[in-house]
Design an enzyme around this catalytic site. Structure first.
Site, short mmCIF file in Angstrom:
data_model
loop_
_atom_site.label_atom_id
_atom_site.label_comp_id
_atom_site.label_asym_id
_atom_site.label_seq_id
_atom_site.Cartn_x
_atom_site.Cartn_y
_atom_site.Cartn_z
N ASN A 95 0.48 1.89 -0.53
CA ASN A 95 -0.57 2.82 -0.10
C ASN A 95 -1.90 2.11 -0.29
O ASN A 95 -2.32 1.90 -1.43
CB ASN A 95 -0.46 4.10 -0.95
CG ASN A 95 -1.63 5.03 -0.74
OD1 ASN A 95 -2.42 4.88 0.19
ND2 ASN A 95 -1.75 6.02 -1.63
N TRP A 96 -2.51 1.74 0.81
CA TRP A 96 -3.75 0.94 0.71
C TRP A 96 -4.99 1.78 0.46
O TRP A 96 -6.09 1.24 0.35
CB TRP A 96 -3.92 0.09 1.99
CG TRP A 96 -2.87 -0.97 2.17
CD1 TRP A 96 -1.82 -1.23 1.33
CD2 TRP A 96 -2.75 -1.90 3.25
NE1 TRP A 96 -1.07 -2.26 1.82
CE2 TRP A 96 -1.62 -2.70 3.00
CE3 TRP A 96 -3.50 -2.13 4.41
CZ2 TRP A 96 -1.20 -3.71 3.87
CZ3 TRP A 96 -3.09 -3.15 5.28
CH2 TRP A 96 -1.96 -3.92 5.01
N LYS A 97 -4.82 3.10 0.47
CA LYS A 97 -5.94 4.03 0.21
C LYS A 97 -7.14 3.66 1.08
O LYS A 97 -6.97 3.20 2.21
CB LYS A 97 -6.26 4.04 -1.28
CG LYS A 97 -5.01 4.37 -2.12
CD LYS A 97 -5.30 4.71 -3.55
CE LYS A 97 -3.99 5.01 -4.25
NZ LYS A 97 -4.16 5.43 -5.64
N HIS A 125 -0.49 13.48 -1.65
CA HIS A 125 -0.91 12.51 -2.66
C HIS A 125 -1.86 13.20 -3.64
O HIS A 125 -2.64 14.07 -3.26
CB HIS A 125 -1.60 11.31 -2.00
CG HIS A 125 -1.84 10.21 -2.97
ND1 HIS A 125 -2.92 10.20 -3.83
CD2 HIS A 125 -1.11 9.11 -3.27
CE1 HIS A 125 -2.83 9.13 -4.61
NE2 HIS A 125 -1.74 8.46 -4.28
N GLU A 128 -4.56 12.37 -4.91
CA GLU A 128 -5.98 12.33 -4.56
C GLU A 128 -6.30 13.40 -3.50
O GLU A 128 -7.38 13.98 -3.51
CB GLU A 128 -6.35 10.92 -4.10
CG GLU A 128 -6.40 9.96 -5.29
CD GLU A 128 -5.93 8.55 -5.00
OE1 GLU A 128 -5.94 8.11 -3.84
OE2 GLU A 128 -5.53 7.87 -5.99
N GLU A 172 4.68 10.84 -8.85
CA GLU A 172 3.52 10.08 -9.32
C GLU A 172 2.76 10.90 -10.36
O GLU A 172 1.94 11.76 -10.01
CB GLU A 172 2.58 9.79 -8.15
CG GLU A 172 3.22 9.01 -7.03
CD GLU A 172 2.18 8.29 -6.18
OE1 GLU A 172 2.24 7.05 -6.13
OE2 GLU A 172 1.29 8.94 -5.62
N GLY A 193 -3.62 4.50 -10.97
CA GLY A 193 -4.84 3.70 -11.03
C GLY A 193 -5.40 3.52 -12.44
O GLY A 193 -6.52 3.06 -12.62
N SER A 215 0.60 2.92 -11.27
CA SER A 215 0.46 1.63 -11.94
C SER A 215 1.73 0.78 -11.92
O SER A 215 2.04 0.09 -12.89
CB SER A 215 -0.05 1.81 -13.37
OG SER A 215 -1.32 2.45 -13.36
N GLY A 221 -0.09 1.52 -5.30
CA GLY A 221 -1.49 1.57 -4.87
C GLY A 221 -2.16 0.23 -5.10
O GLY A 221 -2.07 -0.69 -4.27
N GLY A 222 -2.81 0.08 -6.23
CA GLY A 222 -3.61 -1.12 -6.52
C GLY A 222 -2.88 -2.43 -6.26
O GLY A 222 -3.43 -3.35 -5.64
P1 PGA Z 1 -1.58 2.86 -8.36
O1 PGA Z 1 -1.55 4.03 -7.24
O2 PGA Z 1 -0.39 1.99 -8.10
O3 PGA Z 1 -2.90 2.16 -8.11
O4 PGA Z 1 -1.52 3.53 -9.69
C1 PGA Z 1 -0.34 4.63 -6.88
C2 PGA Z 1 -0.60 5.69 -5.84
O5 PGA Z 1 -1.64 6.38 -5.90
O6 PGA Z 1 0.21 5.90 -4.92
#
Ligand code: PGA
Length: 252
Positions: free
Chosen positions: A10-12, A95, A97, A167, A173, A213, A234-235
């Site tokens: 997920n590149w956000k 998600h 967010e 998650e 993050g 993470s 994500g990251g």
């Molecule tokens: P993260 O994000 O790997 O940066 O913790 C995961 C996600 O939000 O899908």
């Protein structure tokens, strides 16, 4: 394990088109001999460019959200019809967010999910508890509510196009990962819940990713757990090196 591992990035809200094309090109080359199922979800603005690169490869194209209506006067929203038009195959919904920053509730997520299913997409439904919910012993109840409400009205025949991503919000993050044991316990709870809702066969088949993470250093031990079938990253999905290392984790 009878289920295939599914590793998604997920590149956000990162990357210009040129950066997205560069990363996608590297991933296509490096994952050509990968043995799992893969997905990348760039921003809307890069979808079309990345679609041309991943087409016909083993990497699926994902979107990070969609509107709850098919089309119309919805300024700023992106429709499933438009996503299909540029080659998107999978949509990430719910998600944390979206839930916590943009206040999407279970009913809205369910509406989006039903619309996306109707248009043939695979869906990654994200669920997970906040830190205070975990600390007050509510992690399972929160995930259960998000799944029951999120999947309301989904017939058993469509369940093979549903992936769940667990998650825990406090692990996204932050560099904090749930221990493989804690994550697996929730995954087992979720699998059991799917069994109650859709029967044992469906429970055995459903892919449940872990997110929060995930890094090259912890991917293999998470994935070694009975009920963890992949990762939503994500990251660490923003660089080819780290995403490829996770995508090609060595089963322990
Ligand atoms: P993260 O994000 O790997 O940066 O913790 C995961 C996600 O939000 O899908």
């Amino acid at each position: 394990m009878s289920r295939d591992y599914y590793i998604a990035g997920n590149w956000k809200m990162h990357k210009t088109r040129a950066e997205a094309v560069d990363l996608a090109t590297k991933l296509v080359a490096e994952l050509a001999d990968g043995s799992h199922k893969y997905l990348i979800a760039p921003s809307f603005t890069s979808l079309e460019a990345v679609a041309l690169i991943v087409k016909g490869t083993r990497i699926r194209l994902g979107a990070q959200n969609c509107a709850s209506e098919e089309q119309g006067a919805h300024t700023g929203e992106v429709s499933v019809l438009q996503l299909k038009d540029v080659g998107v195959q999978t949509i990430i919904l719910g998600h944390s967010e979206r839930r916590h920053i943009y206040k999407e509730d279970d009913a809205l997520i369910n509406k989006k999910l039903l619309l996306a299913l109707k248009h043939g997409f695979e869906i990654i439904l994200c669920v997970g508890e906040l830190l205070e919910e975990r600390e007050s012993g509510k992690a399972e109840a929160v995930c259960e509510r998000q799944i029951v409400e999120g999947l309301k009205g989904v017939p058993a025949a469509d369940l093979d196009r549903i992936v769940i991503a667990y998650e825990p919000v406090w692990a996204i993050g932050t560099g904090k990962t749930a221990t493989p044991e804690d994550a697996d316990a929730i995954h087992a709870y979720i699998r059991n819940l799917i069994g109650k809702l859709y029967g044992n066969e469906a429970a055995k088949k459903i892919i449940i990713q872990y997110g929060g993470s995930v890094k090259p250093e912890n991917a293999a031990e998470l994935m070694a757990k009975e009920n963890i079938d992949g990762a939503l990253v994500g990251g660490a999905a923003l660089k080819a090196e780290s995403f490829v290392a996770i995508a090609k984790f060595k089963a322990s």
